[in-house]
Design a protein around this motif. Structure first.
Motif, mmCIF file in Angstrom:
data_model
loop_
_atom_site.group_PDB
_atom_site.id
_atom_site.type_symbol
_atom_site.label_atom_id
_atom_site.label_comp_id
_atom_site.label_asym_id
_atom_site.label_seq_id
_atom_site.Cartn_x
_atom_site.Cartn_y
_atom_site.Cartn_z
ATOM 1 N N ASP A 185 -86.261 -22.111 18.679
ATOM 2 C CA ASP A 185 -85.373 -20.961 18.755
ATOM 3 C C ASP A 185 -85.755 -20.087 19.944
ATOM 4 O OD1 ASP A 185 -84.522 -18.082 18.164
ATOM 5 O OD2 ASP A 185 -83.515 -19.144 16.526
ATOM 6 N N PHE A 186 -84.871 -20.013 20.931
ATOM 7 C CA PHE A 186 -85.157 -19.295 22.171
ATOM 8 C C PHE A 186 -85.413 -17.807 21.918
ATOM 9 C CE2 PHE A 186 -83.634 -16.704 25.728
ATOM 10 C CZ PHE A 186 -84.366 -17.221 26.787
ATOM 11 N N ASP A 187 -84.561 -17.159 21.143
ATOM 12 C CA ASP A 187 -84.683 -15.712 20.922
ATOM 13 C C ASP A 187 -85.993 -15.359 20.238
ATOM 14 O OD1 ASP A 187 -82.206 -15.191 22.088
ATOM 15 O OD2 ASP A 187 -81.136 -15.465 20.199
ATOM 16 N N LEU A 188 -86.426 -16.183 19.274
ATOM 17 C CA LEU A 188 -87.693 -15.919 18.595
ATOM 18 C C LEU A 188 -88.882 -16.156 19.519
ATOM 19 C CD1 LEU A 188 -87.109 -17.445 15.024
ATOM 20 C CD2 LEU A 188 -86.960 -15.046 15.743
ATOM 21 N N ILE A 189 -88.812 -17.206 20.326
ATOM 22 C CA ILE A 189 -89.901 -17.493 21.266
ATOM 23 C C ILE A 189 -90.059 -16.362 22.279
ATOM 24 C CG2 ILE A 189 -90.540 -18.973 23.223
ATOM 25 C CD1 ILE A 189 -91.337 -20.167 20.577
ATOM 26 N N MET A 190 -88.950 -15.726 22.644
ATOM 27 C CA MET A 190 -89.003 -14.643 23.622
ATOM 28 C C MET A 190 -89.769 -13.416 23.123
ATOM 29 S SD MET A 190 -87.686 -15.512 26.495
ATOM 30 C CE MET A 190 -88.226 -17.196 26.241
ATOM 31 N N THR A 191 -90.070 -13.354 21.826
ATOM 32 C CA THR A 191 -90.841 -12.228 21.284
ATOM 33 C C THR A 191 -92.346 -12.475 21.356
ATOM 34 O OG1 THR A 191 -90.889 -13.066 18.999
ATOM 35 C CG2 THR A 191 -88.954 -11.764 19.675
ATOM 36 N N ALA A 192 -92.770 -13.621 21.860
ATOM 37 C CA ALA A 192 -94.183 -14.009 21.884
ATOM 38 C C ALA A 192 -95.059 -13.009 22.642
ATOM 39 C CB ALA A 192 -94.318 -15.387 22.527
ATOM 40 N N PRO A 193 -96.302 -12.814 22.164
ATOM 41 C CA PRO A 193 -96.902 -13.379 20.963
ATOM 42 C C PRO A 193 -96.563 -12.527 19.727
ATOM 43 C CG PRO A 193 -98.546 -12.098 22.136
ATOM 44 C CD PRO A 193 -97.263 -12.007 22.942
ATOM 45 N N SER A 194 -95.975 -13.126 18.729
ATOM 46 C CA SER A 194 -95.554 -12.378 17.541
ATOM 47 C C SER A 194 -95.419 -13.330 16.367
ATOM 48 C CB SER A 194 -94.209 -11.701 17.799
ATOM 49 O OG SER A 194 -93.182 -12.678 17.879
ATOM 50 N N LEU A 195 -95.242 -12.761 15.182
ATOM 51 C CA LEU A 195 -95.026 -13.587 14.006
ATOM 52 C C LEU A 195 -93.652 -14.270 14.065
ATOM 53 C CD1 LEU A 195 -96.532 -11.353 11.175
ATOM 54 C CD2 LEU A 195 -97.544 -13.367 12.274
ATOM 55 N N GLN A 196 -92.702 -13.622 14.777
ATOM 56 C CA GLN A 196 -91.388 -14.261 14.944
ATOM 57 C C GLN A 196 -91.514 -15.535 15.782
ATOM 58 O OE1 GLN A 196 -92.040 -11.014 15.275
ATOM 59 N NE2 GLN A 196 -90.242 -9.734 14.861
ATOM 60 N N ALA A 197 -92.305 -15.472 16.841
ATOM 61 C CA ALA A 197 -92.528 -16.657 17.669
ATOM 62 C C ALA A 197 -93.291 -17.720 16.883
ATOM 63 C CB ALA A 197 -93.284 -16.285 18.936
#
Length: 268
Positions: free
Chosen positions: A90-102
């Motif tokens: 998921d591109f949008d979630l990866i863009m939040t890295a480093p995070s629990l969403q990523a």
């Protein structure tokens, strides 16, 4: 009698394989001739434990079928093909890295990759051939993927694909199906990464190397011998543990990852 009924046209089988893998979630699929040096010496049985590693050797054998006993895992030498698939994250979630969403995107990517590998293995067995599905285990995914024409290795140590950059998870299937082979591709990744270096600059653990490619990595995790950029895997993993995430910053900042998403959006 059953074996005589197996389909044997490698070109036709490769076409059917491509159609099937796209339906089970693969963004890109390739086939390479399996090289023994890509296979791990052993598999760790307690990889989620902080205890000393418990390993089982992997052997390539003349046996007719894969098997396991108390002495190790046995891979038939007749399984001369490896199918490699790139499954998008998921591109949008990866863009939040480093995070629990990523982290969630990474976990979901692995789950989808495992499902794809198992589905393809089942398809191959239905055709009368042997198949062993694998995600990170058994062998080196990135060299296999490069030989299979899925993408090129980036400075971040990951596979860079034309469609999604580094925002993918890899899986593979070892088989004796006589599939037509694919060939490596050149996306200009090496030349771009030589001058870019953004992943090295932004890496929280400083595990991504700066400077030129080398033929020797920093530790026993490196599988030295090829001219490339060697990420310090131990240093990278320490940050994963400390941050409680799978990081993914090097994926998120990679221009190839962002370029792939822009292309996808432009196509609607």
């Amino acid at each position: 009698e059953v074996l005589a009924q197996r389909p044997t046209d490698g070109k036709r089988l490769r076409r059917y394989l491509g159609e099937f893998t796209s339906r089970v979630g693969a963004l890109r699929t390739g086939v390479a001739e399996l090289r023994p040096e890509w296979i791990y010496a052993d598999v760790q049985r307690n990889h989620c434990s902080s205890d000393a590693p418990e390993v089982t050797p992997i052997h390539i054998t003349e046996a007719a079928a894969p098997y396991e006993d108390e002495t190790g895992l046995y891979l038939p030498s007749s399984m001369k093909r490896v199918i490699v698939m790139a499954v998008p994250m998921d591109f949008d979630l990866i863009m939040t890295a480093p995070s629990l969403q990523a982290e969630a995107a990474t976990s979901l990517g692995y789950s989808r990759a495992a499902a794809a590998a198992i589905s393809v293995a089942t398809f191959i067995r239905t055709c009368g051939y042997q198949a062993i599905p694998s995600v990170n285990g058994t062998g080196l995914s990135v060299p296999m993927a490069i030989a299979a024409g899925i993408g090129q290795a980036g400075r971040n140590g990951l596979l860079i694909t034309p469609e999604a950059g580094a925002c993918v998870r890899l899986c593979k299937v070892f088989t004796d199906m006589p599939l037509e082979l694919d060939t490596p591709i050149d996306l200009g990744v090496t030349e771009y990464c030589q001058s870019c270096g953004l992943c090295a600059e932004k890496c929280p653990s400083k595990a991504v190397p700066t400077g030129d490619r080398t033929v020797c990595g920093p530790n026993e995790c490196s599988h030295s011998g090829e001219l490339r950029w060697y990420v310090n895997a131990k240093q990278c993993l320490r940050y994963w543990v400390a941050s409680g995430t799978s990081c993914s910053v090097c994926i998120a900042v990679c221009p190839f990852t962002r370029q792939g998403q822009v292309a996808k959006q432009s196509l609607g």
